[in-house]
Design an enzyme around this catalytic site. Structure first.
Site, mmCIF file in Angstrom:
data_model
loop_
_atom_site.group_PDB
_atom_site.id
_atom_site.type_symbol
_atom_site.label_atom_id
_atom_site.label_comp_id
_atom_site.label_asym_id
_atom_site.label_seq_id
_atom_site.Cartn_x
_atom_site.Cartn_y
_atom_site.Cartn_z
ATOM 1 N N GLU A 88 0.964 -1.248 0.075
ATOM 2 C CA GLU A 88 0.051 0.184 0.055
ATOM 3 C C GLU A 88 1.129 1.196 0.128
ATOM 4 O O GLU A 88 1.812 1.155 0.691
ATOM 5 C CB GLU A 88 -1.038 -0.085 1.301
ATOM 6 C CG GLU A 88 -2.226 0.685 0.999
ATOM 7 C CD GLU A 88 -2.928 0.442 2.392
ATOM 8 O OE1 GLU A 88 -3.333 -0.775 2.831
ATOM 9 O OE2 GLU A 88 -3.296 1.399 3.105
ATOM 10 N N ASP A 145 -0.123 5.408 0.443
ATOM 11 C CA ASP A 145 -1.190 6.216 1.029
ATOM 12 C C ASP A 145 -0.843 7.417 1.098
ATOM 13 O O ASP A 145 -0.097 7.964 1.744
ATOM 14 C CB ASP A 145 -1.611 5.697 2.798
ATOM 15 C CG ASP A 145 -1.938 4.201 2.565
ATOM 16 O OD1 ASP A 145 -2.685 3.616 1.546
ATOM 17 O OD2 ASP A 145 -1.855 3.654 3.688
ATOM 18 N N GLU A 158 -3.430 10.129 3.075
ATOM 19 C CA GLU A 158 -4.653 10.096 3.433
ATOM 20 C C GLU A 158 -4.808 11.667 4.306
ATOM 21 O O GLU A 158 -3.752 12.090 4.886
ATOM 22 C CB GLU A 158 -4.749 9.276 4.956
ATOM 23 C CG GLU A 158 -4.882 7.880 4.565
ATOM 24 C CD GLU A 158 -4.430 6.780 5.344
ATOM 25 O OE1 GLU A 158 -5.239 5.625 5.356
ATOM 26 O OE2 GLU A 158 -3.822 6.858 6.226
#
Ligand SMILES: *[C@@H]1O[C@H](CO)[C@@H](O)[C@H](O)[C@H]1NC(C)=O
Ligand SMILES: *[C@@H]1O[C@H](CO)[C@@H](O)[C@H](O)[C@H]1NC(C)=O
Ligand SMILES: *[C@@H]1O[C@H](CO)[C@@H](O)[C@H](O)[C@H]1NC(C)=O
Length: 311
Positions: free
Chosen positions: A124, A126, A128
């Site tokens: 992953e 990310d 955010e």
């Protein structure tokens, strides 16, 4: 005297630094250094053609002939889009305008993941954006998981130098065999190297791209102290100017081919502009980290018995 002056200067410096992470109207205070506008090099994809519904389809609205999308979180559901293609390296970008008003617990995410294909050893990358309470601004959190390393969160958190709810700003990811770079309005804020000394911490399998908004009441704002307040719902985020250029993974043939769908003189996989940061970009990254980063896992000695190898 000189000594005294130094103490005063030092004191002011400490004051400024404290202000940088505790005041909530800090965005207007900083102007970032100039950097090359990588986002200008690529064409925008049609969201309608290149993405499909990930969840909460009734809370997703395509606008402007599919060139932008509004995703909503309300009491019934969040919503999300997933790219139709999987990528193994590339440049990924979106112009995002965050929901206005109070948004504790709200999470807007723009990320690469292959959790669907590799439930036990997924990767992953990310970006955010964590909603804000009365006293704080939206927070940008970046994270990297590799080969199922979910026990070792590699988070870094930043405040932004602008109000992300007023207009669209670009949030981008470079992922290639050299490094992962997170950029905000083309300013690199974090570089994660691909080092042969610890290859297993680097995402190295094809991933899909996701754009989502969801309820992170459990953890997003001050570790879950402030849950989503649905009095302020719906929370609507706008995604536009989405870019995805790189190597598209053909699942049935298990091979990747680098996409020429967006012809460009720049190559995000091996091109010199993407293989390493320029002097200008490094200076800008130092600026962003010095002024606006307030958490890095590499500094969190209370969390790790043994620091992750790259720290
Ligand atoms: C709408 O989007 C499609 C897909 O990108 C494109 O082929 C078409 O030309 C667009 N129509 C208009 C009116 O812009
Ligand atoms: C990834 O994890 C699996 C087990 O979950 C392990 O067998 C494999 O060697 C790991 N790959 C790398 C590159 O570390
Ligand atoms: C993917 O690979 C298969 C098998 O080689 C091939 O038939 C198909 O055309 C490929 N798809 C694309 C989009 O290139």
């Amino acid at each position: 005297m000189a000594f005294l002056q130094e103490i005063v200067v030092l004191g002011l410096l400490v004051l400024c630094m404290t202000a940088a992470v505790s005041s909530h109207s800090r965005h207007s205070r900083y102007t970032p250094p100039n950097v090359m506008r990588l986002t200008d090099a690529f064409s925008h994809v049609s969201i309608g053609q290149e993405y499909s519904t990930f969840f909460g389809g009734s809370n997703t609205k395509l606008l402007n002939n599919g060139s932008s999308a509004n995703l909503a979180l309300d009491k019934s559901s969040g919503s999300g889009l997933v790219s139709r293609n999987k990528y193994y390296y590339g440049f990924f970008s979106a112009a995002i305008k965050l929901p206005s008003g109070l948004s504790p617990g709200v999470v807007v995410a723009f990320y690469l993941s292959n959790a669907d294909n590799y439930p036990h050893n997924h990767d992953e990358i990310d970006i955010e954006l964590l909603g804000h309470d009365m006293r704080n601004d939206w927070v940008l959190q970046t994270n990297v998981y590799a080969n199922g390393s979910t026990g070792t969160g590699r988070e870094e958190k930043f405040y932004l130098w602008f109000d992300p709810t007023e207009q669209h700003h670009h949030y981008s990811i470079i992922w290639n065999s050299h490094h992962i770079v997170f950029l905000v309005d083309n300013v690199p804020v974090r570089e994660f190297a691909h080092s042969s000394s610890y290859p297993s911490v680097y995402p190295s399998k094809p991933m899909s791209l996701y754009a989502t908004i969801w309820d992170g009441s459990q953890w997003a704002t001050h570790g879950g102290k402030y849950p989503v307040n649905y009095k302020y719902a719906p929370f609507v985020v706008s995604f536009a100017e989405m870019e995805m250029t790189g190597c598209i993974f053909n699942q049935s043939a298990l091979v990747t081919s680098c996409s020429k769908a967006n012809p460009s003189s720049l190559d995000p996989v091996d091109g010199p502009e993407f293989a390493r940061l320029s002097k200008e970009q490094s200076v800008a990254m130092d600026w962003a980290r010095r002024k606006l980063m307030f958490y890095s896992y590499c500094n969190d000695k209370s969390r790790f018995k043994a620091m992750p190898p790259e720290c």
